[in-house]
Design a protein around this motif. Structure first.
Motif, PDB file in Angstrom:
ATOM      1  N   SER A 349      -2.834  -3.964   7.832  1.00 30.13           N
ATOM      2  CA  SER A 349      -1.570  -3.874   8.563  1.00 30.13           C
ATOM      3  C   SER A 349      -1.673  -3.224   9.601  1.00 30.13           C
ATOM      4  CB  SER A 349      -0.433  -3.370   7.513  1.00 30.13           C
ATOM      5  OG  SER A 349      -0.643  -2.058   7.286  1.00 30.13           O
ATOM      6  N   SER A 350      -0.517  -2.884  10.312  1.00 32.23           N
ATOM      7  CA  SER A 350      -0.525  -2.339  11.518  1.00 32.23           C
ATOM      8  C   SER A 350      -0.011  -0.816  11.292  1.00 32.23           C
ATOM      9  CB  SER A 350       0.256  -2.804  12.674  1.00 32.23           C
ATOM     10  OG  SER A 350       1.619  -2.766  12.262  1.00 32.23           O
ATOM     11  N   ALA A 351       0.157  -0.379   9.931  1.00 34.27           N
ATOM     12  CA  ALA A 351       0.487   0.993   9.519  1.00 34.27           C
ATOM     13  C   ALA A 351      -0.228   1.432   8.404  1.00 34.27           C
ATOM     14  CB  ALA A 351       2.017   0.777   8.977  1.00 34.27           C
ATOM     15  N   PRO A 352      -0.555   2.649   8.439  1.00 31.97           N
ATOM     16  CA  PRO A 352      -1.555   3.357   7.399  1.00 31.97           C
ATOM     17  C   PRO A 352      -0.776   3.039   5.891  1.00 31.97           C
ATOM     18  CG  PRO A 352      -0.778   4.951   9.246  1.00 31.97           C
ATOM     19  CD  PRO A 352       0.199   3.768   9.466  1.00 31.97           C
ATOM     20  N   GLN A 353      -2.038   2.988   5.245  1.00 26.89           N
ATOM     21  CA  GLN A 353      -1.593   2.948   3.754  1.00 26.89           C
ATOM     22  C   GLN A 353      -1.891   4.125   3.101  1.00 26.89           C
ATOM     23  OE1 GLN A 353      -0.047   0.044   2.119  1.00 26.89           O
ATOM     24  NE2 GLN A 353       0.415  -0.124   4.152  1.00 26.89           N
ATOM     25  N   ASN A 354      -1.165   4.698   2.302  1.00 23.23           N
ATOM     26  CA  ASN A 354      -1.356   5.964   1.595  1.00 23.23           C
ATOM     27  C   ASN A 354      -1.645   5.930   0.190  1.00 23.23           C
ATOM     28  OD1 ASN A 354      -0.919   7.393   4.116  1.00 23.23           O
ATOM     29  ND2 ASN A 354       1.477   7.195   3.647  1.00 23.23           N
ATOM     30  N   GLN A 355      -2.404   6.830  -0.276  1.00 27.89           N
ATOM     31  CA  GLN A 355      -2.515   6.883  -1.956  1.00 27.89           C
ATOM     32  C   GLN A 355      -3.322   5.528  -2.279  1.00 27.89           C
ATOM     33  OE1 GLN A 355      -2.560   9.625  -3.707  1.00 27.89           O
ATOM     34  NE2 GLN A 355      -2.117  10.608  -1.777  1.00 27.89           N
ATOM     35  N   VAL A 356      -4.452   5.344  -1.613  1.00 23.18           N
ATOM     36  CA  VAL A 356      -4.926   3.966  -1.992  1.00 23.18           C
ATOM     37  C   VAL A 356      -6.021   4.205  -3.121  1.00 23.18           C
ATOM     38  CG1 VAL A 356      -6.583   1.894  -1.336  1.00 23.18           C
ATOM     39  CG2 VAL A 356      -4.843   2.994   0.444  1.00 23.18           C
ATOM     40  N   THR A 357      -5.844   3.438  -4.331  1.00 28.91           N
ATOM     41  CA  THR A 357      -6.458   3.607  -5.589  1.00 28.91           C
ATOM     42  C   THR A 357      -7.411   2.455  -5.720  1.00 28.91           C
ATOM     43  OG1 THR A 357      -4.850   5.532  -6.259  1.00 28.91           O
ATOM     44  CG2 THR A 357      -6.283   4.149  -7.905  1.00 28.91           C
ATOM     45  N   LEU A 358      -8.521   2.777  -6.402  1.00 31.46           N
ATOM     46  CA  LEU A 358      -9.334   1.501  -6.569  1.00 31.46           C
ATOM     47  C   LEU A 358      -9.847   1.741  -8.080  1.00 31.46           C
ATOM     48  CD1 LEU A 358     -11.025  -1.214  -5.834  1.00 31.46           C
ATOM     49  CD2 LEU A 358     -12.794   0.651  -5.108  1.00 31.46           C
ATOM     50  N   ARG A 359      -9.800   0.705  -8.763  1.00 27.28           N
ATOM     51  CA  ARG A 359     -10.445   0.437 -10.186  1.00 27.28           C
ATOM     52  C   ARG A 359     -11.058  -0.809 -10.149  1.00 27.28           C
ATOM     53  NH1 ARG A 359      -6.244   0.456 -14.719  1.00 27.28           N
ATOM     54  NH2 ARG A 359      -8.108   1.275 -16.126  1.00 27.28           N
ATOM     55  N   VAL A 360     -12.630  -0.519 -10.881  1.00 26.64           N
ATOM     56  CA  VAL A 360     -13.422  -1.671 -10.969  1.00 26.64           C
ATOM     57  C   VAL A 360     -13.889  -1.732 -12.445  1.00 26.64           C
ATOM     58  CG1 VAL A 360     -15.760  -2.784 -10.228  1.00 26.64           C
ATOM     59  CG2 VAL A 360     -14.521  -1.065  -8.691  1.00 26.64           C
TER      60      VAL A 360
END
Length: 445
Positions: A349-360
């Motif tokens: 996107s053109s806006a920041p993404q906050n609190q991005v969490t990843l699970r694998v």
């Protein structure tokens, strides 16, 4: 010899002689008590001037050591039979002694429900057998038929010249053909009717003997579609090969049940089916095969991530700002050969993404190394819980920025297995997911 019913031969423990001279005078013959020699006693005269001739006492000759035969008897056969059917018995004789066994006579007395076709009106068989050399066996199968239900028995006696008789018994349970014991088995798979993508659903497999006789050599196979389910058996050392789990149960008595629980990670939102097949054979003669199966369908729906309080509405459908991609250094690896999996999370996107969490999520075939993961600068090592790596949230992911995670992995078991990654942010209700299949082989091609 043969004391207490044993077959021990007679042995000479010792031998000796005593010579006593009896006098003809008036004095008694007594041992001395003074230490002085006894008086000389003149020999007995049979007639004047002719002494009695004494024959010297000769000790008995030594007994030569010889071998001895000893027979062992075994009587075996099927434990069950049906009226009108066969019930053979196997007679096995072994000479465990060190000399030939001779004069062997075999006698079999049996109950009226058993018939020997060669002597249909008799209730016993008696026959002479040839000599059996030491160390040699003799075997014979007696072909009987059964005419009555109930417990029918043999009493077999073996006599021979060199030892005591030997007796063995064998019994067979005879059932009427009209009431023959039937073997039956059921296998059931139960679990939730629906689930959520990325969560775990537990399936229960139950195998039960519902027949009238014991079952043996029971084999089951569970089939989980690898594109949608990732099975994680709770029992140790249960392999999962291409989504299949095979089990073996040696025996199930009448009414006995075995139960297995298999948690599965739900990988994709779709309708999927778990199939369980089982086969066994009865423990009664004649043994009969039994096969059965069951299946269960589950609807897996997409996860709905709710934003935290104070966060605005989600972006319109089709405008998901995040993407996640799983890839491997090599898509085919060998058991025991260390490799890497790479996961990238991109803000489209053109806006920041906050609190991005990843699970694998990793299958049991693959072991990740959390302490060796390479991620964004300053990010602590992820936590491995229930076969899933959970990373600390990224405070912000700028427009067009990509976060790259390199995860060292160790394949421990062959198969084709999926590795799933899931990423969410504070402005995305629905997490974005991607999975890729890793092929693990046991031998180098």
């Amino acid at each position: 010899a043969n004391f207490g019913g044993s077959e021990a031969p007679q042995l000479v423990v010792g031998a000796g002689t005593t010579l006593v001279n009896w006098g003809s005078g008036s004095q008694p013959y007594l041992p001395t008590t003074t230490g002085q020699p006894l008086p000389t006693v003149p020999p007995v005269q049979s007639s004047p001037g002719v002494p009695i001739q004494r024959n010297p006492i000769t000790p008995p000759p030594s007994l030569p050591t010889t071998g001895r035969a000893r027979l062992e008897l075994s009587v075996t056969g099927d434990p069950q039979a049906t009226v009108g059917g066969p019930a053979p018995v196997r007679i096995t004789i072994r000479n465990v002694g060190d000399a030939p066994a001779t004069g062997i006579v075999l006698n079999d007395k049996y109950t009226p429900g058993l018939v020997f076709p060669a002597k249909p009106r008799s209730e016993q068989i008696e026959r002479a057998l040839p000599a059996i050399p030491p160390g040699q066996p003799y075997e014979e199968v007696l072909a009987f038929e059964v005419t009555k239900a109930g417990r029918q028995c043999h009493t077999v006696t073996l006599s021979y010249a060199e030892g005591s008789p030997v007796t063995q018994s064998h019994c067979v349970n005879v059932i009427d053909a009209a009431t023959r014991l039937e073997g039956q088995m059921t296998v059931d798979v139960t679990g939730p009717a629906e689930g959520v993508e990325g969560q775990t659903a537990t399936f229960t497999i139950t195998v039960k003997n519902t027949g009238q006789t014991a079952l043996m050599n029971i084999f089951t196979e569970e089939e989980y579609p690898t594109a949608t389910l990732q099975p994680q058996p709770r029992e140790p050392n249960v392999p999962v090969v291409s989504g299949r789990i095979a089990r073996q149960i040696p025996r199930l008595e009448v009414g006995q049940t075995r139960t297995f629980e298999v948690p599965c990670l739900l990988l994709r939102a779709t309708r999927t089916i778990v199939v369980v097949r089982a086969q066994a054979e009865t423990d009664t003669a004649p043994r009969r095969p039994i096969e059965t199966a069951d299946e269960l369908s589950i609807d897996v729906r997409q996860a709905q991530s709710q934003p935290p309080a104070g966060v605005g509405p989600a972006l319109p459908g089709g405008a998901n700002p995040l993407s996640v991609v799983v890839s491997f250094a090599t898509p085919t690896v060998f058991v025991g050969a260390r490799s890497t999996a790479e996961v990238t999370v991109t803000n489209k996107s053109s806006a920041p993404q906050n609190q991005v969490t990843l699970r694998v999520f990793f299958p049991p075939n693959v072991t990740p190394d959390p302490l060796a993961v390479q991620g964004p600068v300053g990010m602590p090592a992820p936590q491995l819980v229930n076969d899933a790596l959970t990373f600390q949230p990224l405070a912000a992911l700028a427009p067009g920025e990509t976060a790259r995670f390199v995860i060292p992995i160790s394949p421990v078991q062959s198969g084709i297995v999926p590795i799933l990654a899931q990423a969410v942010s504070s402005t995305v209700r629905d997490g974005v997911k991607h999975s890729a299949d890793l092929e693990i082989i046991s031998n180098r091609r």
